[in-house]
Scaffold this active site. Structure first.
Site, short mmCIF file in Angstrom:
data_model
loop_
_atom_site.label_atom_id
_atom_site.label_comp_id
_atom_site.label_asym_id
_atom_site.label_seq_id
_atom_site.Cartn_x
_atom_site.Cartn_y
_atom_site.Cartn_z
N HIS A 121 -11.18 9.75 8.64
CA HIS A 121 -10.20 8.93 7.91
C HIS A 121 -8.99 9.00 8.69
O HIS A 121 -8.70 10.02 9.56
CB HIS A 121 -9.85 9.76 6.83
N HIS A 173 -7.43 2.92 -3.46
CA HIS A 173 -8.68 3.90 -3.68
C HIS A 173 -8.79 4.39 -4.95
O HIS A 173 -8.36 5.29 -5.32
CB HIS A 173 -8.31 5.16 -2.67
N HIS A 231 -12.27 -1.89 2.12
CA HIS A 231 -12.36 -0.52 1.32
C HIS A 231 -11.63 -0.67 -0.14
O HIS A 231 -11.48 0.14 -0.82
CB HIS A 231 -11.76 0.74 2.21
N ASP A 264 -11.77 5.40 7.37
CA ASP A 264 -11.45 5.07 5.88
C ASP A 264 -9.94 4.94 5.61
O ASP A 264 -9.19 5.99 6.26
CB ASP A 264 -12.27 5.65 4.84
#
Length: 243
Positions: free
Chosen positions: A199, A107, A103, A52
């Site tokens: 990640h 964020h 994604h 991610d």
């Protein structure tokens, strides 16, 4: 009688508040069954590694090098902002046989912003990936794993599948517990059809890179094969890896 008169209205208020919540949860569960992927049932020793928050100018390249060393494939859930900054890294991911999912653009908690903003950012991120690679992503992972019915409806309507991760396969590498501990958490709980959360951006990901080497070394020796989400899903449906 006065007490009875007070209790009945109170019960009506409770029912009025609780039933809509129960119905909303039923809707979410229903959509989860259609859209949210956490694990794939398969008899084959297959695992999907996912990363991610990237791409990252330092750590994505290091992750790609380790994956290549073990002939492993992975799925990268990228942020549109980083795709705009480092489109060449997304091209490298695709060229190396990996898969790219979205994604979001930044964020952020999707449940804390208007739906139109989520859709705008999804479209913007999608366009950036297409511009960089000619490839249209088909998987979406909401930041922090947070979503609601409206988000699921919107994502499904745009043709995406929502992918989270197998609960036991979140080693919390973002807390920097040490490379050995990250690797241990994945290795000890690994099983057929698992989806691992790691990640490649969001801070110093050196521990993740070192842990990835150990994860691949140990689990490859145990007979596991690391595949993209599409390969894992198609195996779960058809019982074989597509050639």
């Amino acid at each position: 009688m006065p007490r009875t008169r007070m209790i009945l209205p109170l019960l009506m208020v409770i029912i009025f508040l609780v039933i809509p919540v129960m119905k909303e949860r039923e809707v979410i569960v229903s959509y989860e069954g259609l859209a949210v992927i956490r694990h794939v049932t398969t008899s084959e020793k297959l695992i999907a590694l996912t990363f991610d928050d990237g791409p990252d100018p330092l750590y994505t390249a290091r992750v790609l090098a380790v994956l290549d060393k073990y002939n492993a494939r992975a799925t990268f859930f990228v942020l549109g902002l980083h795709v705009r900054q480092y489109p060449h890294l997304v091209r490298r991911e695709i060229a190396a046989g990996h898969e790219v999912g979205l994604h979001g653009y930044r964020h952020v908690f999707l449940t804390g912003q208007p739906l139109y903003a989520t859709l705008r950012d999804l479209k913007r991120s999608e366009e950036l990936v297409v511009q960089a690679t000619g490839y249209r992503p088909v998987y979406f992972r909401p930041p922090f794993g947070f979503y609601n019915t409206a988000v699921l409806r919107a994502v499904m309507a745009r043709g995406y599948r929502v992918v989270l991760w197998t609960p036991e396969m979140d080693p919390r590498d973002y807390t920097d517990p040490g490379a050995r501990e990250i690797a241990r958490r994945v290795i000890t709980g690994a099983g057929n059809g698992d989806i691992v959360l790691l990640h490649d951006h969001g801070g110093d990901r050196t521990q993740t890179v070192l842990a990835l080497e150990e994860i691949l070394r140990v689990l490859t020796a145990r007979g596991y094969k690391f595949v993209t989400l599409t390969e894992l899903l198609e195996n779960g449906k058809s019982g074989k890896i597509p050639t």
